[in-house]
Design a protein around this motif. Structure first.
Motif, PDB file in Angstrom:
ATOM      1  N   LEU A   1      -2.272  10.001  -7.535  1.00  0.00           N
ATOM      2  CA  LEU A   1      -2.483  10.668  -8.741  1.00  0.00           C
ATOM      3  C   LEU A   1      -1.374  11.797  -8.563  1.00  0.00           C
ATOM      4  O   LEU A   1      -1.095  12.435  -9.537  1.00  0.00           O
ATOM      5  CB  LEU A   1      -3.911  11.427  -8.469  1.00  0.00           C
ATOM      6  CG  LEU A   1      -4.237  12.207  -9.735  1.00  0.00           C
ATOM      7  CD1 LEU A   1      -4.116  11.697 -11.021  1.00  0.00           C
ATOM      8  CD2 LEU A   1      -5.536  13.047  -9.431  1.00  0.00           C
ATOM      9  N   HIS A   2      -1.071  12.226  -7.425  1.00  0.00           N
ATOM     10  CA  HIS A   2       0.042  13.462  -7.492  1.00  0.00           C
ATOM     11  C   HIS A   2       1.111  13.025  -6.509  1.00  0.00           C
ATOM     12  O   HIS A   2       1.881  13.887  -5.890  1.00  0.00           O
ATOM     13  CB  HIS A   2      -0.521  14.792  -6.943  1.00  0.00           C
ATOM     14  CG  HIS A   2      -1.618  15.253  -7.709  1.00  0.00           C
ATOM     15  ND1 HIS A   2      -1.167  16.153  -8.790  1.00  0.00           N
ATOM     16  CD2 HIS A   2      -3.006  15.165  -7.743  1.00  0.00           C
ATOM     17  CE1 HIS A   2      -2.423  16.543  -9.266  1.00  0.00           C
ATOM     18  NE2 HIS A   2      -3.284  15.757  -8.888  1.00  0.00           N
TER      19      HIS A   2
ATOM     20  N   ASN B   1     -13.773   3.697  -7.574  1.00  0.00           N
ATOM     21  CA  ASN B   1     -12.405   4.271  -8.174  1.00  0.00           C
ATOM     22  C   ASN B   1     -11.680   4.919  -6.827  1.00  0.00           C
ATOM     23  O   ASN B   1     -12.328   5.237  -5.805  1.00  0.00           O
ATOM     24  CB  ASN B   1     -13.058   5.446  -8.885  1.00  0.00           C
ATOM     25  CG  ASN B   1     -13.847   4.905 -10.111  1.00  0.00           C
ATOM     26  OD1 ASN B   1     -13.143   4.305 -11.020  1.00  0.00           O
ATOM     27  ND2 ASN B   1     -15.168   4.930 -10.033  1.00  0.00           N
ATOM     28  N   PRO B   2     -10.555   5.328  -7.281  1.00  0.00           N
ATOM     29  CA  PRO B   2      -9.645   6.018  -6.122  1.00  0.00           C
ATOM     30  C   PRO B   2     -10.144   7.343  -5.901  1.00  0.00           C
ATOM     31  O   PRO B   2     -10.564   8.019  -6.587  1.00  0.00           O
ATOM     32  CB  PRO B   2      -8.088   5.887  -6.885  1.00  0.00           C
ATOM     33  CG  PRO B   2      -8.462   5.858  -8.246  1.00  0.00           C
ATOM     34  CD  PRO B   2      -9.627   5.036  -8.530  1.00  0.00           C
ATOM     35  N   GLN B   3      -9.995   7.799  -4.619  1.00  0.00           N
ATOM     36  CA  GLN B   3     -10.168   9.158  -4.063  1.00  0.00           C
ATOM     37  C   GLN B   3      -9.105  10.247  -4.922  1.00  0.00           C
ATOM     38  O   GLN B   3      -7.904   9.948  -4.995  1.00  0.00           O
ATOM     39  CB  GLN B   3     -10.065   9.081  -2.616  1.00  0.00           C
ATOM     40  CG  GLN B   3     -10.302  10.617  -2.154  1.00  0.00           C
ATOM     41  CD  GLN B   3     -11.509  11.400  -2.055  1.00  0.00           C
ATOM     42  OE1 GLN B   3     -12.402  10.424  -2.087  1.00  0.00           O
ATOM     43  NE2 GLN B   3     -11.746  12.464  -1.826  1.00  0.00           N
ATOM     44  N   LEU B   4      -9.715  11.171  -5.216  1.00  0.00           N
ATOM     45  CA  LEU B   4      -8.831  12.278  -5.958  1.00  0.00           C
ATOM     46  C   LEU B   4      -8.312  12.981  -4.895  1.00  0.00           C
ATOM     47  O   LEU B   4      -8.430  13.152  -3.741  1.00  0.00           O
ATOM     48  CB  LEU B   4      -9.766  13.235  -6.585  1.00  0.00           C
ATOM     49  CG  LEU B   4     -10.275  12.838  -8.078  1.00  0.00           C
ATOM     50  CD1 LEU B   4     -11.210  13.971  -8.551  1.00  0.00           C
ATOM     51  CD2 LEU B   4      -9.356  12.363  -9.042  1.00  0.00           C
ATOM     52  N   ALA B   5      -6.713  13.289  -5.247  1.00  0.00           N
ATOM     53  CA  ALA B   5      -6.076  14.073  -4.211  1.00  0.00           C
ATOM     54  C   ALA B   5      -6.409  15.566  -4.366  1.00  0.00           C
ATOM     55  O   ALA B   5      -6.818  15.950  -5.616  1.00  0.00           O
ATOM     56  CB  ALA B   5      -4.581  13.891  -4.730  1.00  0.00           C
TER      57      ALA B   5
ATOM     58  N   GLN C   1      -3.637  24.007 -23.297  1.00  0.00           N
ATOM     59  CA  GLN C   1      -2.343  23.212 -22.539  1.00  0.00           C
ATOM     60  C   GLN C   1      -2.656  22.860 -21.103  1.00  0.00           C
ATOM     61  O   GLN C   1      -3.034  23.832 -20.523  1.00  0.00           O
ATOM     62  CB  GLN C   1      -1.201  23.476 -22.998  1.00  0.00           C
ATOM     63  CG  GLN C   1      -0.099  23.066 -22.660  1.00  0.00           C
ATOM     64  CD  GLN C   1       1.248  23.760 -22.971  1.00  0.00           C
ATOM     65  OE1 GLN C   1       1.444  25.048 -23.580  1.00  0.00           O
ATOM     66  NE2 GLN C   1       2.511  23.342 -22.648  1.00  0.00           N
ATOM     67  N   ARG C   2      -2.352  21.499 -20.922  1.00  0.00           N
ATOM     68  CA  ARG C   2      -2.321  21.165 -19.459  1.00  0.00           C
ATOM     69  C   ARG C   2      -0.950  21.416 -18.914  1.00  0.00           C
ATOM     70  O   ARG C   2      -0.073  21.418 -19.560  1.00  0.00           O
ATOM     71  CB  ARG C   2      -2.927  19.958 -19.224  1.00  0.00           C
ATOM     72  CG  ARG C   2      -4.539  19.834 -19.711  1.00  0.00           C
ATOM     73  CD  ARG C   2      -4.819  18.484 -19.904  1.00  0.00           C
ATOM     74  NE  ARG C   2      -4.634  17.875 -18.137  1.00  0.00           N
ATOM     75  CZ  ARG C   2      -4.495  16.454 -17.873  1.00  0.00           C
ATOM     76  NH1 ARG C   2      -4.355  15.791 -18.774  1.00  0.00           N
ATOM     77  NH2 ARG C   2      -4.413  16.232 -16.906  1.00  0.00           N
ATOM     78  N   ALA C   3      -0.844  21.582 -17.404  1.00  0.00           N
ATOM     79  CA  ALA C   3       0.432  21.543 -16.763  1.00  0.00           C
ATOM     80  C   ALA C   3       1.035  20.228 -17.207  1.00  0.00           C
ATOM     81  O   ALA C   3       2.196  19.993 -17.225  1.00  0.00           O
ATOM     82  CB  ALA C   3       0.128  21.931 -15.353  1.00  0.00           C
TER      83      ALA C   3
ATOM     84  N   PRO D   1      -6.785  13.901 -15.447  1.00  0.00           N
ATOM     85  CA  PRO D   1      -7.395  15.345 -14.928  1.00  0.00           C
ATOM     86  C   PRO D   1      -7.564  15.248 -13.409  1.00  0.00           C
ATOM     87  O   PRO D   1      -7.811  14.367 -12.895  1.00  0.00           O
ATOM     88  CB  PRO D   1      -8.355  15.550 -15.572  1.00  0.00           C
ATOM     89  CG  PRO D   1      -8.228  14.665 -17.138  1.00  0.00           C
ATOM     90  CD  PRO D   1      -7.482  13.373 -16.595  1.00  0.00           C
ATOM     91  N   ALA D   2      -7.533  16.572 -12.847  1.00  0.00           N
ATOM     92  CA  ALA D   2      -7.593  16.687 -11.467  1.00  0.00           C
ATOM     93  C   ALA D   2      -8.625  17.961 -11.172  1.00  0.00           C
ATOM     94  O   ALA D   2      -8.847  18.574 -12.051  1.00  0.00           O
ATOM     95  CB  ALA D   2      -6.453  17.003 -10.800  1.00  0.00           C
ATOM     96  N   LEU D   3      -9.246  18.165  -9.978  1.00  0.00           N
ATOM     97  CA  LEU D   3     -10.119  19.217  -9.834  1.00  0.00           C
ATOM     98  C   LEU D   3      -9.255  20.304  -9.341  1.00  0.00           C
ATOM     99  O   LEU D   3      -9.871  21.365  -9.284  1.00  0.00           O
ATOM    100  CB  LEU D   3     -11.271  18.716  -8.704  1.00  0.00           C
ATOM    101  CG  LEU D   3     -12.030  17.648  -9.368  1.00  0.00           C
ATOM    102  CD1 LEU D   3     -13.021  17.253  -8.036  1.00  0.00           C
ATOM    103  CD2 LEU D   3     -12.925  18.151 -10.325  1.00  0.00           C
TER     104      LEU D   3
END
Length: 524
Positions: free
Chosen positions: A38-39, A66-70, A332-334, A340-342
């Motif tokens: 993800l990142h 599902n993949p683990q969030l970074a 606006q998102r970066a 999306p991320a936490l």
């Protein structure tokens, strides 16, 4: 299923290779696991580096639907913690500094409103302009909570100050006319005595043995400085935010020694919303293990930088306004091309994260606790003033033993209530202006009118900003109306609407035309 059967079941389900190499059931994900894609970050490198050698690393996550969030935001904090941890082993936390200042030292002890005593103290200050022959052109400038004395650049410190555009020839604080003095408050960390300073008795950092402060205590220390300069009367007392509170306190404490008062985005008494926001910041800060485990005595170890970062983020939310952020950030998102991320994802989130990270090690955590508490305690009502005067009379004898160990009776004995607060009022009662104590709003105002009576004959400029959510405009209206009811016929009240300023509480730092222009006209 009992615990032993559950463990056995998990063992049977785990790959044999994993059981052989990792008997603690730290399941190994397949090589193709995309959990960090993800990142584009490396697998827990920062986390592993931040974990002390005596503790096991965080477990890997097994293969899932599902993949683990970074979490690069957590990785970044952990990396910084590790760097700070290594640094703290080689020496104490560096002193907080904003550059070169002048320093006033008092060997005469000072008695504080809540019974504490400082055997001696220092006040850091800076000046601009020239003090005239009869010393009648001095302006005392009061800062906000976290500001230093560096309001404007000096020869010794050419870095722009926090009110750089407001001070100078022809400016709102015109240095062709006035001699401007700005101090770092007592309790601060930019050269004035505060929790990070060393106790003359123990030779150790005061830390949380530093006594509770009030705005009035800070003003008393400032007037010790003025006494040393031979300044008997100020041309004006000027302050914004917390400084606006101090500026009013000057008129109450030293009405014969000030000719004009300017209070911008301040209040006559702290209100529940502001107290609640500062309480939340303190609780977040004190929950940081580096603070909790030392009870604030962290000066020779790791500072509570994570708690400070979060506290600053909360504060930043109160400093600016919704309308401004709507224009600057919107939704606006970066990087809208990524999922999306936490971690910080929207632009407003990245802004808050940067604001917290930038500031978290520039200001002492204990100073934030003490100075913000002093703001909460601020109330110019007559009842509190009388109670404080009585307490000071009772504690006056402590000045005689200021250089000796305090007795055990001075130990804080605060305890939490046995029963939590219970709401007992109906909405209709609240709207009617009643309190569960039975004291009506107009009676509370009468107390404030009596308390602010010393300002009756002092010309006063009161400014507020409609978009301010930390010190809402009704609080400045309260100051102006109370002064008028107290008999002051020279009150100038200005409220900047959202058509003139969208910057919320920080308007006093940014609006040279609106805020600066009104101050310039008022001071003449």
């Amino acid at each position: 299923m009992n615990a032993s059967k559950g463990i056995a079941s998990l063992l049977r389900a785990a790959p044999k290779a994993a059981r052989k190499t990792n008997p603690r059931l730290r399941c190994v994900p397949l090589p193709s696991s995309p959990r960090r894609a993800l990142h584009n970050a490396s697998t827990r490198a920062a986390q592993a580096a931040a974990v002390p050698a005596s503790e096991p690393a965080l477990p890997d996550v097994p293969l899932s639907s599902n993949p683990q969030l970074a979490f690069p935001c957590l990785d970044s904090v952990e990396e910084r913690t590790q760097r700070l941890n290594k640094r703290s082993m080689s020496g104490p936390e560096p002193s907080y500094t904003s550059g070169a200042t002048e320093s006033f030292h008092s060997d005469e002890p000072i008695l504080l409103d809540w019974g504490g005593v400082l055997p001696a103290f220092d006040i850091a200050y800076e000046t601009w302009g020239t003090l005239n022959a009869d010393k009648s052109n001095a302006i005392l400038l009061h800062t906000g909570l976290s500001a230093s004395s560096h309001a404007h650049s000096t020869a010794a410190n050419p870095k722009p100050g926090w009110w750089e555009r407001f001070i100078g020839p022809g400016g709102p604080l015109d240095t062709d006319k006035y001699f401007v003095i700005c101090t770092n408050v007592l309790g601060g960390c930019y050269g004035s005595t505060g929790p990070a300073s060393r106790d003359p008795l123990s030779k150790q950092h005061y830390a949380t043995s530093f006594p509770i402060l009030t705005m009035h205590d800070m003003v008393r220390a400032q007037f010790r400085l003025l006494d040393s300069m031979g300044i008997d009367k100020l041309y004006a007392s000027v302050g914004s935010s917390m400084g606006g509170m101090q500026s009013l306190a000057v008129g109450v404490l030293e009405k014969e020694r000030v000719s004009r008062i300017v209070s911008v985005s301040g209040c006559a008494r702290s209100h529940p919303y502001s107290i609640a926001m500062r309480h939340t910041q303190r609780q977040v800060l004190m929950a940081d293990p580096a603070w909790t485990q030392t009870r604030g005595n962290y000066y020779n170890s790791l500072p509570p930088h994570q708690g400070m970062k979060l506290a600053r983020q909360i504060a930043t939310i109160t400093y600016r306004s919704g309308p401004e952020w709507e224009k600057r950030f919107g939704r606006q998102r970066a990087d809208s091309s990524r999922p999306p991320a936490l971690c910080p994802d929207f632009l407003i989130e990245t802004y808050l994260d940067h604001a917290g990270e930038k500031w978290c090690l520039e200001y002492d955590a204990n100073s934030l606790l003490y100075v913000s508490k002093a703001m909460d305690l601020f109330d110019l009502g007559k009842g509190l003033q009388d109670a404080t005067a009585q307490r000071r009379r009772e504690n006056a004898g402590k000045l005689q033993g200021a250089t000796t160990q305090q007795s055990s009776q001075d130990t804080c004995n605060l305890s939490l209530p046995d029963q939590p607060y219970q709401e007992t009022e109906a909405s209709a009662e609240i709207l009617a202006g009643t309190r569960d104590s039975g004291v009506a709003t107009d009676q509370l105002s009468e107390d404030l009118i009596k308390g602010m009576a010393p300002l009756r004959d002092i010309p006063t400029l009161v400014m507020g900003v409609a978009s301010d959510i930390l010190f809402p405009a009704f609080q400045q209206r309260e100051i102006a109306e109370t002064l008028r009811k107290a008999g002051n016929r020279r009150v100038t009240h200005v409220e900047l609407g959202e058509d003139r300023s969208l910057f919320g509480h920080d308007t006093f730092l940014l609006d040279l035309e609106g805020v600066g222009g009104e101050i310039h006209r008022f001071l003449g």
